[in-house]
Design an enzyme around this catalytic site. Sequence first.
Site, PDB file in Angstrom:
ATOM      1  N   SER A  88       0.817  -1.209   0.000  1.00 45.56           N
ATOM      2  CA  SER A  88       0.000   0.000   0.000  1.00 45.56           C
ATOM      3  C   SER A  88       0.857   1.267   0.000  1.00 45.56           C
ATOM      4  O   SER A  88       1.622   1.510  -0.913  1.00 45.56           O
ATOM      5  CB  SER A  88      -0.952  -0.037   1.196  1.00 45.56           C
TER       6      SER A  88
ATOM      7  N   ASP B 157      -2.635   6.191  -3.399  1.00 49.15           N
ATOM      8  CA  ASP B 157      -1.479   5.554  -2.777  1.00 49.15           C
ATOM      9  C   ASP B 157      -0.979   4.438  -3.684  1.00 49.15           C
ATOM     10  O   ASP B 157      -1.492   4.241  -4.788  1.00 49.15           O
ATOM     11  CB  ASP B 157      -1.813   5.048  -1.368  1.00 49.15           C
TER      12      ASP B 157
ATOM     13  N   ASP C  67      -1.159   1.223  -3.902  1.00 46.49           N
ATOM     14  CA  ASP C  67      -2.017   0.152  -4.429  1.00 46.49           C
ATOM     15  C   ASP C  67      -3.403   0.646  -4.817  1.00 46.49           C
ATOM     16  O   ASP C  67      -4.272  -0.149  -5.159  1.00 46.49           O
ATOM     17  CB  ASP C  67      -2.122  -1.005  -3.438  1.00 46.49           C
TER      18      ASP C  67
ATOM     19  N   ASP D 118      -5.953   2.016  -3.149  1.00 44.41           N
ATOM     20  CA  ASP D 118      -7.174   1.816  -2.359  1.00 44.41           C
ATOM     21  C   ASP D 118      -7.524   3.034  -1.509  1.00 44.41           C
ATOM     22  O   ASP D 118      -8.482   2.999  -0.741  1.00 44.41           O
ATOM     23  CB  ASP D 118      -7.099   0.550  -1.502  1.00 44.41           C
TER      24      ASP D 118
END
Length: 450
Positions: free
Chosen positions: A101, A241, A243, A245
């Site tokens: 992340s 960010d 990833d 999400d």
Amino acid sequence: MGKYFGTDGVRGVANSELTPEFAFKLGRIGGYVLTKDATDRPKVLIGRDTRISGEMLEGALVAGLLSIGVEVMRLGIISTPGVAYLTRIMSADAGVMISASHNPVADNGIKFFGPDGFKLTDAQEEEIEVLLDAQEDTLPRPIGADLGSVSDYFEGGQKYIQYLKQTVDEEFDGIHVALDCAHGATSSLATHLFADLEADISTMGSSPNGLNINDGVGSTHPEGLAKFVLEKDADVGLAFDGDGDRLIAVDENGKIVDGDQIMFIIGKYLNAVGRLKKQTIVSTVMSNMGFYKAVEDNGMQSIQTAVGDRYVVEEMRANDYNLGGEQSGHIVFLDFNTTGDGLLTGIQLVNIMKATGKKLSELAAEMKIYPQRLVNVRVTDKHAVTENTKVAAVIAEVEAAMAGNGRVLVRPSGTEPLVRVMVEAATETACERFVERIADVVRAEMGLTD
């Protein structure tokens, strides 16, 4: 949280804590636990972000899954919510995302999704952990034609984008959107999505090289996007960010709009058009006091959960709410997806700007933000802070000094070896003084410095 699983899967320094040997074992065991009841040949989808360690861990994870007889489909570089969505609509038995992340490039992580696109239950994680600690591997070892196979489905990202476009009513012509993709999983997806919706686009943080993910860019460093918005004279900035999400926004004046404000803006709009279930937004204990006040003042309610989007989602599912999220920018729309989704949040926000004809600064101004400071203290045993008497005493001291006009939250991070100290107070000066007072005691007691 268990021995291996934190609030967002398994994480660690790649090739040191999170080794390919462990990834193989996790793939084998996770594949078994999540597909053992499958009636046909089980299918698992795998996506990853842009970290240099992603291919190494993916190779090991795939090998583990193949050894248990799973058909693996590699999605390539794609966002976490993209994996969750595709797992659900492609009738896969499970999905896996390889990402840490917003963490630095040296870290990586592995998170699983069930066939419904939701993260694993505590019981499923516990079952995997028991097998990880077993002295002997007694799981099936298929041979010949019963071994798993691997294929690529790189067009999955485009399928996900086509779906996202269907969730908005407006096209974005006439709106200049600045995108910061954190050199991560949305680097290609975001540009295609907003271009398809006819927005005028400027991009930064969209040239991943395996090493630059989250490096001074993205939702944890929105100050760069704030400058970029002003340079490009954009109407809105959207920072994702690594990833994809989470989302943090920037208004046309270069002012940062955080997850609390985004939740409020979207919640107010959904409520006005009759689409906010039970007139309720689910947030965490980290949300600003101003969020709760604005929600109440606008005829809505809020429910608080522990920190972590999994807890937000659990509350939403248990009580049939459709909007929730975190100040950090994880926003969940259960009408559309099963996890926090930065791209989905971004297009919903721009859709509201287009539908209302209002600038983001106007929409955000309807929520007053109380001064808030968060200090992260690096420690070895983050859970010990909850039992430390000196830390408890300084918290009580600060709470007494605030006399009800503020609040304190001290908690272990769910994903990193940190204790997070958060203070809200009536003024910036008081906020700074109180948060440093508590953080100093935590540092002294835990025996480490930042």
